[in-house]
Scaffold this active site. Structure first.
Site, mmCIF file in Angstrom:
data_model
loop_
_atom_site.group_PDB
_atom_site.id
_atom_site.type_symbol
_atom_site.label_atom_id
_atom_site.label_comp_id
_atom_site.label_asym_id
_atom_site.label_seq_id
_atom_site.Cartn_x
_atom_site.Cartn_y
_atom_site.Cartn_z
ATOM 1 C CE1 TYR A 1 48.729 96.337 7.403
ATOM 2 C CE2 TYR A 1 50.443 94.676 7.257
ATOM 3 C CZ TYR A 1 49.606 95.465 8.026
ATOM 4 O OH TYR A 1 49.653 95.389 9.392
ATOM 5 C CE LYS B 1 34.705 96.240 14.257
ATOM 6 N NZ LYS B 1 34.532 95.961 15.699
ATOM 7 C CG ASP C 1 35.997 94.031 18.045
ATOM 8 O OD1 ASP C 1 35.559 93.121 17.313
ATOM 9 O OD2 ASP C 1 35.407 95.114 18.200
ATOM 10 C CG ASP D 1 51.195 92.418 10.783
ATOM 11 O OD1 ASP D 1 51.990 91.640 11.353
ATOM 12 O OD2 ASP D 1 51.522 93.552 10.405
HETATM 13 MG MG MG Z 1 54.089 91.833 11.763
#
Ligand code: MG
Ligand code: NAI
Length: 335
Positions: free
Chosen positions: A125, A174, A207, A231
């Protein structure tokens, strides 16, 4: 001495849920003084900008803010105000508790009690290196993970566990595929975990974590992870326990902290006085913990649970026909 905090009433249902929240805090006698500041559409209309300097100054001065949701106009080159606030104050820890409550429409009316600790400033982000080739066929972005960023968020998670008597931290990653970025995060997380032998630590690939959360959420206590995974996982967790009306979040940095509801401005119900105030109230409870009033925070949470149990004055999202203020009054009567 009374502590002063910055209060941002926000857009859409923001003012309604903030009024309800301040009413309950008044009844709880938390001894806070409020400095009101504008942000979002309200600020754009009044001051010509979405995030006025006076608001940033107020938060910098008071170091604690309670904030309602804000509208970021779609398109027109506006970057998210929430992202801008997090970045400006380096609010690196996004702390989102998910807790089973009675009488919600949740799949897990009991058994969920976990906190997602999401890194809030780096990862996918950062907004760097976002390119689209001229022919529109290839898009790219840069992810950045640093040792410093990973260390401080994992340390935050372990300190939170110690402080709140929680027993286990799950590091979600991951690293099997994202070998450099997620790999560095995991590597640093292992180093930090070794310094907390009193807290159990396990590692889980993201996952699988999603599947495990849906199948057996009770196995989780604190989850710590990078920005994008956090998130998604924190919204998944909000969904497990009954949705947005009950999901609060804190954005914590070294010099400031902002407490809020996870949900947005709910334009479809704004101005009708029927929004659920609980998410912001639970955000206020996180704030009370943060400023050293854990007893008041516990009383507030207890009154919310008692009101849900009594099915008293619940708002429409919880299956009731109550109003925002009526719900707040019912909570205040049980403090
Ligand atoms: Mg969000
Ligand atoms: P939203 O969270 O505002 O609404 C989604 C759905 O949940 C709607 O049906 C709404 O009525 C319902 N809902 C949300 N909060 C509720 C409450 N307290 N009580 C009862 N029902 C509730 O998400 P949406 O529609 O995607 O976004 C609307 C606006 O909010 C956008 O402008 C967006 O940018 C902004 N937003 C702001 C956030 C913030 O300031 N932290 C976070 C998310 C969105």
């Amino acid at each position: 001495m009374t502590q002063k905090i910055t209060v941002i009433r926000g857009d859409g249902i923001g003012p309604e849920i903030m009024d309800a929240t301040l009413y309950v805090l008044g009844r709880l006698d938390v001894g806070l003084e409020y400095e009101f500041a504008d942000a979002g559409l309200v600020a754009l209309e009044k001051h010509g900008e979405l995030l006025p300097q006076a608001t940033l100054d107020s938060i910098a001065r008071n170091r604690v803010a309670l904030k309602s949701p804000l509208t970021t106009p779609v398109g027109g080159g506006f970057s998210s105000i929430n992202v801008a606030l997090r970045r400006h104050f380096d609010l690196y820890a996004n702390v989102r508790p998910a807790h089973s409550f009675p009488n919600t429409r949740s799949r897990f009316p009991s058994g969920v009690d976990l906190i997602t600790v999401r890194e809030n400033t780096e990862g996918a982000y950062i907004g760097e290196g976002q390119t689209l080739s001229e022919d529109g066929e290839t898009a790219m972005l840069v992810q950045k993970i640093t040792r410093k960023g990973s260390e401080r968020i994992v340390r935050y998670a372990f300190e939170l566990a110690r402080r709140t008597g929680r027993k286990k931290v799950t590091v979600v990653h991951k690293a099997n595929i994202l070998k450099t970025t997620s790999g560095l995060f995991l590597h640093v997380a292992r180093e930090v975990a070794a310094q907390y032998p009193d807290i159990e630590c396990n590692e889980m690939i993201v996952d699988n974590t999603c599947m495990q959360l849906v199948m057996r959420p009770e196995q989780f206590d604190i989850i710590v992870t990078t920005n994008l995974f956090g998130d998604i996982i924190s919204d998944l967790c909000a969904g497990l326990v009954g949705g947005l009306g009950l999901a609060p979040g804190a954005n914590i940095g070294e010099h400031a902290a902002i407490f809020e509801a996870v949900h947005g401005t709910a334009p479809d119900i704004a101005g009708k006085g029927i929004a659920n105030p609980c998410a912001l109230l639970l955000g206020a409870a996180q704030m009370l913990d943060h400023i050293g009033q854990p007893d008041k925070a516990a009383r507030l949470r207890g009154a919310i649970v008692a009101t849900l149990e009594a099915k008293d004055s619940l708002t429409g999202d919880l299956g009731g026909t109550g109003t925002t203020l009526g719900f707040a009054e019912a909570i205040a009567s049980r403090l």
